[in-house]
Design a protein around this motif. Structure first.
Motif, PDB file in Angstrom:
ATOM      1  N   ARG A  49       7.800  14.088  -4.843  1.00 21.75           N
ATOM      2  CA  ARG A  49       6.608  13.557  -5.890  1.00 21.75           C
ATOM      3  C   ARG A  49       6.492  12.050  -5.821  1.00 21.75           C
ATOM      4  NH1 ARG A  49       5.763  18.321  -6.845  1.00 21.75           N
ATOM      5  NH2 ARG A  49       5.886  19.768  -8.739  1.00 21.75           N
ATOM      6  N   ALA A  57       1.496  13.336  -3.397  1.00 21.97           N
ATOM      7  CA  ALA A  57       1.019  14.550  -3.655  1.00 21.97           C
ATOM      8  C   ALA A  57       0.390  15.438  -2.534  1.00 21.97           C
ATOM      9  CB  ALA A  57      -0.293  14.306  -4.770  1.00 21.97           C
ATOM     10  N   SER A  58       0.619  16.656  -2.526  1.00 18.77           N
ATOM     11  CA  SER A  58       0.269  17.384  -1.590  1.00 18.77           C
ATOM     12  C   SER A  58      -0.936  18.381  -1.755  1.00 18.77           C
ATOM     13  CB  SER A  58       1.500  18.217  -0.965  1.00 18.77           C
ATOM     14  OG  SER A  58       1.865  19.181  -1.975  1.00 18.77           O
ATOM     15  N   SER A  59      -1.849  18.507  -1.028  1.00 23.82           N
ATOM     16  CA  SER A  59      -2.856  19.443  -1.086  1.00 23.82           C
ATOM     17  C   SER A  59      -3.038  20.220   0.374  1.00 23.82           C
ATOM     18  CB  SER A  59      -4.117  18.790  -1.342  1.00 23.82           C
ATOM     19  OG  SER A  59      -4.796  18.154  -0.058  1.00 23.82           O
ATOM     20  N   PRO A  60      -3.917  21.375   0.279  1.00 23.10           N
ATOM     21  CA  PRO A  60      -4.093  21.952   1.603  1.00 23.10           C
ATOM     22  C   PRO A  60      -4.520  20.934   2.670  1.00 23.10           C
ATOM     23  CG  PRO A  60      -4.970  23.241  -0.361  1.00 23.10           C
ATOM     24  CD  PRO A  60      -4.528  22.018  -0.920  1.00 23.10           C
ATOM     25  N   LYS A  61      -5.082  19.921   2.374  1.00 22.16           N
ATOM     26  CA  LYS A  61      -5.584  19.060   3.208  1.00 22.16           C
ATOM     27  C   LYS A  61      -4.731  18.084   3.810  1.00 22.16           C
ATOM     28  CE  LYS A  61     -10.571  19.262   1.608  1.00 22.16           C
ATOM     29  NZ  LYS A  61     -11.545  18.347   1.412  1.00 22.16           N
ATOM     30  N   TYR A  63      -1.438  15.240   2.711  1.00 18.10           N
ATOM     31  CA  TYR A  63      -0.754  14.353   1.700  1.00 18.10           C
ATOM     32  C   TYR A  63      -1.469  13.154   1.120  1.00 18.10           C
ATOM     33  CZ  TYR A  63       3.311  17.132   2.978  1.00 18.10           C
ATOM     34  OH  TYR A  63       4.044  18.240   3.075  1.00 18.10           O
ATOM     35  N   PHE A  64      -1.209  12.840  -0.223  1.00 17.24           N
ATOM     36  CA  PHE A  64      -1.784  11.635  -0.571  1.00 17.24           C
ATOM     37  C   PHE A  64      -0.887  10.844  -1.232  1.00 17.24           C
ATOM     38  CE2 PHE A  64      -3.526   9.332  -4.342  1.00 17.24           C
ATOM     39  CZ  PHE A  64      -4.737   8.625  -3.914  1.00 17.24           C
TER      40      PHE A  64
END
Length: 131
Positions: A49, A57-61, A63-64
């Motif tokens: 984190r 931050a991770s998402s299906p698309k 990492y941010f």
């Protein structure tokens, strides 16, 4: 000098990233990751984190990455909370020379701030020119 930054296994790749006392183990081979954690007798704090001032931050698309918390800490540490925001920190077409302004009492404060601002360009490339 041969430097290994990771290891390929028959089922994937594993890398250990270490900076002083901060460590990340990443890869696609979960069994090797588990073995590395066991061998190092380390505590697993869960999903990544925050690392070296960078929020992840991770998402299906994908990492941010963000340095909002780090930037806020820099602002508060340097007592710049009451500064007026401007689009550019200097007037356009200003000719600067070494006799302009008043010398700083402690130039190390300026150097530290510049180092922090340079580090912010990791996630904010739009700041690179201004910094």
């Amino acid at each position: 000098m041969d430097v290994n930054i990771g290891r390929y296994t028959s089922t994937g790749f594993v890398a250990l990233l270490l900076y002083v006392d901060d460590m990340i183990i990443i890869g696609s081979d979960s069994s090797v990751i588990s073995k590395v954690k066991q061998h190092l007798e380390m505590k697993d704090v869960g999903l990544l984190r925050y690392f070296l001032g960078i929020e992840i931050a991770s998402s299906p698309k994908g990492y941010f990455l963000s340095q909002a918390k780090y930037a806020n800490e820099v602002i508060h540490h340097t007592n710049l909370t009451d500064i007026t925001v401007s689009d550019t920190p200097i007037e356009l077409n200003v000719k600067l020379n070494s006799t302009n302004g008043v010398p700083l009492d402690d130039p190390t404060v300026y150097r530290k701030l510049m180092g922090c601002l340079v580090y912010l360009t990791v996630t904010r490339l739009d700041l690179a020119c201004v910094v």
